[in-house]
Scaffold this motif. Structure first.
Motif, PDB file in Angstrom:
ATOM      1  N   ARG A  48       0.839  -1.215   0.000  1.00  0.00           N
ATOM      2  CA  ARG A  48       0.000   0.000   0.000  1.00  0.00           C
ATOM      3  C   ARG A  48       0.869   1.259   0.000  1.00  0.00           C
ATOM      4  O   ARG A  48       0.555   2.236  -0.682  1.00  0.00           O
ATOM      5  N   ASN A  49       1.962   1.248   0.756  1.00  0.00           N
ATOM      6  CA  ASN A  49       2.854   2.409   0.789  1.00  0.00           C
ATOM      7  C   ASN A  49       3.510   2.641  -0.571  1.00  0.00           C
ATOM      8  O   ASN A  49       3.662   3.783  -1.009  1.00  0.00           O
ATOM      9  N   GLN A  74       2.198   1.820  -3.440  1.00  0.00           N
ATOM     10  CA  GLN A  74       1.136   2.341  -4.295  1.00  0.00           C
ATOM     11  C   GLN A  74       0.897   3.825  -4.005  1.00  0.00           C
ATOM     12  O   GLN A  74       0.699   4.621  -4.929  1.00  0.00           O
ATOM     13  N   THR A  75       0.927   4.211  -2.744  1.00  0.00           N
ATOM     14  CA  THR A  75       0.781   5.616  -2.362  1.00  0.00           C
ATOM     15  C   THR A  75       1.921   6.435  -2.954  1.00  0.00           C
ATOM     16  O   THR A  75       1.697   7.519  -3.504  1.00  0.00           O
ATOM     17  N   GLU A 110       3.748   5.699  -5.575  1.00  0.00           N
ATOM     18  CA  GLU A 110       3.579   5.742  -7.022  1.00  0.00           C
ATOM     19  C   GLU A 110       2.575   6.814  -7.426  1.00  0.00           C
ATOM     20  O   GLU A 110       2.832   7.612  -8.334  1.00  0.00           O
ATOM     21  N   LYS A 111       1.432   6.872  -6.732  1.00  0.00           N
ATOM     22  CA  LYS A 111       0.413   7.875  -7.040  1.00  0.00           C
ATOM     23  C   LYS A 111       0.970   9.285  -6.830  1.00  0.00           C
ATOM     24  O   LYS A 111       0.730  10.179  -7.639  1.00  0.00           O
ATOM     25  N   ARG A 112       1.713   9.454  -5.749  1.00  0.00           N
ATOM     26  CA  ARG A 112       2.271  10.779  -5.432  1.00  0.00           C
ATOM     27  C   ARG A 112       3.297  11.215  -6.476  1.00  0.00           C
ATOM     28  O   ARG A 112       3.327  12.362  -6.890  1.00  0.00           O
ATOM     29  N   LEU A 154       3.523  10.194  -9.593  1.00  0.00           N
ATOM     30  CA  LEU A 154       2.947  10.310 -10.933  1.00  0.00           C
ATOM     31  C   LEU A 154       1.899  11.418 -11.031  1.00  0.00           C
ATOM     32  O   LEU A 154       1.432  11.713 -12.125  1.00  0.00           O
ATOM     33  N   SER A 155       1.523  12.020  -9.917  1.00  0.00           N
ATOM     34  CA  SER A 155       0.502  13.074  -9.979  1.00  0.00           C
ATOM     35  C   SER A 155       1.113  14.442 -10.233  1.00  0.00           C
ATOM     36  O   SER A 155       2.252  14.680 -10.175  1.00  0.00           O
TER      37      SER A 155
END
Length: 172
Positions: free
Chosen positions: A161-162, A164-165, A167-169, A171-172
């Motif tokens: 989960r970390n 994934q978090t 990665e989202k941060r 790539l945003s």
């Protein structure tokens, strides 16, 4: 102390002289102050690099007129937007870092929280550490192995989960 003479380009000399006047100090004292401030920041960066790699950064130190005087070096996360997670204290007279590795560990934890990372509850982490140590020393009972496996699975799920978090941060 031996005197030192340095040659500066006219524009830099003029700029430093103006800054010294604003600070109501002599040019020599102003330059020495700047050098000591840089030494304090470098000492803080050395502690951060040793304990936190490049995930934290030190900003410009501020001299705190206490007894004895200390440099307070603000510490921020090293990703956009930077978030202040703490400060490192450096003795102004000796240049000794007064903050500890535990202080840096707390700053790392605050940085993780600011990213939205989750961590295993401290009790569970301590129990997992204990079980892993026991596992290397002796054969564990099946129910203890089951407990250890459940804690490892929970820790791995948190790590995923970390990631994934993160990665989202990124790539945003």
């Amino acid at each position: 102390m031996r005197p030192l003479t340095i040659s500066l380009p006219d524009n830099l000399y003029k700029k430093l002289t103006q800054q010294a006047k604003v600070s109501k100090t002599s040019l020599e004292d102003f330059v020495l102050f700047q050098l000591k401030r840089d030494e304090a920041r470098d000492a803080a960066l050395t502690l951060l690099r040793k304990r936190a790699g490049r995930c934290l950064m030190a900003k410009e130190p501020i001299l705190k007129e206490s007894t004895p005087p200390i440099w307070v070096v603000p510490v921020f996360t090293n990703v956009a937007p930077p978030i202040e997670v703490g400060e490192i204290h450096v003795a102004a007279d000796t240049g000794e870092v007064l903050s500890t590795e535990m202080d840096v560990a707390e700053m790392i934890r605050k940085g993780h929280v600011s990213f939205g990372f989750e961590s295993l509850a401290i009790e569970k982490q301590e129990r997992l550490t204990e079980l892993l140590a026991l596992n290397s020393e002796q054969v564990l009972a099946p129910e203890v192995i089951q407990e250890m496996d459940a804690l490892l699975a929970e820790k791995q799920a948190l790590q995923i989960r970390n990631l994934q978090t993160l990665e989202k941060r990124l790539l945003s």
